[in-house]
Scaffold this motif. Structure first.
Motif, mmCIF file in Angstrom:
data_model
loop_
_atom_site.group_PDB
_atom_site.id
_atom_site.type_symbol
_atom_site.label_atom_id
_atom_site.label_comp_id
_atom_site.label_asym_id
_atom_site.label_seq_id
_atom_site.Cartn_x
_atom_site.Cartn_y
_atom_site.Cartn_z
ATOM 1 N N HIS A 10 35.033 135.284 73.675
ATOM 2 C CA HIS A 10 35.800 134.842 72.510
ATOM 3 C C HIS A 10 34.912 134.675 71.291
ATOM 4 O O HIS A 10 33.694 134.648 71.399
ATOM 5 N N ALA A 12 34.900 132.049 67.885
ATOM 6 C CA ALA A 12 35.494 130.832 67.342
ATOM 7 C C ALA A 12 35.151 130.720 65.860
ATOM 8 O O ALA A 12 34.000 130.928 65.480
ATOM 9 N N THR A 22 46.929 130.898 60.766
ATOM 10 C CA THR A 22 47.766 131.532 61.786
ATOM 11 C C THR A 22 48.650 132.593 61.142
ATOM 12 O O THR A 22 48.750 133.723 61.638
ATOM 13 N N LYS A 33 49.685 135.205 69.506
ATOM 14 C CA LYS A 33 49.194 133.839 69.721
ATOM 15 C C LYS A 33 49.334 133.488 71.206
ATOM 16 O O LYS A 33 50.385 133.677 71.794
ATOM 17 N N ASP A 35 48.070 130.305 72.484
ATOM 18 C CA ASP A 35 48.233 128.861 72.634
ATOM 19 C C ASP A 35 47.898 128.204 71.303
ATOM 20 O O ASP A 35 47.257 128.813 70.450
ATOM 21 N N GLU A 36 48.339 126.983 71.150
ATOM 22 C CA GLU A 36 47.982 126.213 69.973
ATOM 23 C C GLU A 36 48.041 124.737 70.325
ATOM 24 O O GLU A 36 48.668 124.339 71.288
ATOM 25 N N ASP A 40 44.306 123.545 66.153
ATOM 26 C CA ASP A 40 43.667 124.735 66.698
ATOM 27 C C ASP A 40 44.718 125.773 67.091
ATOM 28 O O ASP A 40 45.893 125.474 67.213
ATOM 29 N N PHE A 42 44.863 129.878 69.299
ATOM 30 C CA PHE A 42 44.145 130.875 70.080
ATOM 31 C C PHE A 42 44.959 132.169 70.110
ATOM 32 O O PHE A 42 46.167 132.142 70.340
ATOM 33 N N LYS A 44 45.080 136.487 71.267
ATOM 34 C CA LYS A 44 44.580 137.562 72.116
ATOM 35 C C LYS A 44 43.909 138.620 71.244
ATOM 36 O O LYS A 44 44.450 139.033 70.225
ATOM 37 N N PHE A 50 39.471 136.632 73.185
ATOM 38 C CA PHE A 50 40.384 135.886 72.332
ATOM 39 C C PHE A 50 39.659 135.336 71.114
ATOM 40 O O PHE A 50 38.437 135.245 71.090
ATOM 41 N N ALA A 52 39.490 132.036 68.726
ATOM 42 C CA ALA A 52 39.804 130.609 68.665
ATOM 43 C C ALA A 52 39.617 130.126 67.233
ATOM 44 O O ALA A 52 38.600 130.433 66.614
#
Length: 144
Positions: A10, A12, A22, A33, A35-36, A40, A42, A44, A50, A52
């Motif tokens: 990843h 970051a 986003t 997307k 996750d969130e 924050d 995340f 793909k 990924f 972050a």
């Protein structure tokens, strides 16, 4: 024991506003997307990586040469990214590069394409097949 690196897991980055970041990354790159949370998000990146993002309020633009690269399909998609970031978002492209720019929070991004044969070996063969990338064969040597 010898450590074997299989690739980058990843990247970051920090952004000043997670909701705007986003929207920006989803719009420019069509990222999915994963996750969130609070402050924050995340996304793909390809098959195995990924992105972050972490919100840091009050952060100013970073002018260093640190950057990450995103690989798109071809020159047409690079042109689409250039047009969107400069036209829609009013961001300045960094001279001397095909498609380098800083996002609204100062993170430098370099966009390259799958037809850059110096980079194609980085992708798992399955991703190359799915993208349908083919290189011309040299008629004399038979090399690609």
């Amino acid at each position: 024991m010898t450590v074997q690196v299989y690739g980058c897991n990843h990247v970051a980055i920090e952004v000043g506003d997670i909701e705007k970041a986003t929207a920006f990354y989803t719009d420019v790159f069509g990222l999915e997307k994963l996750d969130e949370g609070e402050g924050d998000a995340f996304f793909k990146l390809g098959e195995h990586q990924f992105l972050a993002m972490f919100e840091r309020k009050g952060m100013g633009p970073d002018q260093s040469n640190r950057h990450f690269g995103i690989m798109v399909r071809d020159e047409e998609q690079i042109a689409e990214v250039r047009d969107k970031v400069s036209g829609k978002y009013g961001l300045k492209l960094i001279e001397g590069f095909r498609c380098d720019f800083r996002d609204p929070w100062g993170n430098r991004i370099q966009v390259v394409d799958l037809h850059d044969e110096s980079l194609i070996w980085l992708l798992p063969y399955r991703e190359v097949q799915k993208a349908g990338v083919e290189f011309e064969t040299d008629p004399v040597t038979g090399d690609r």
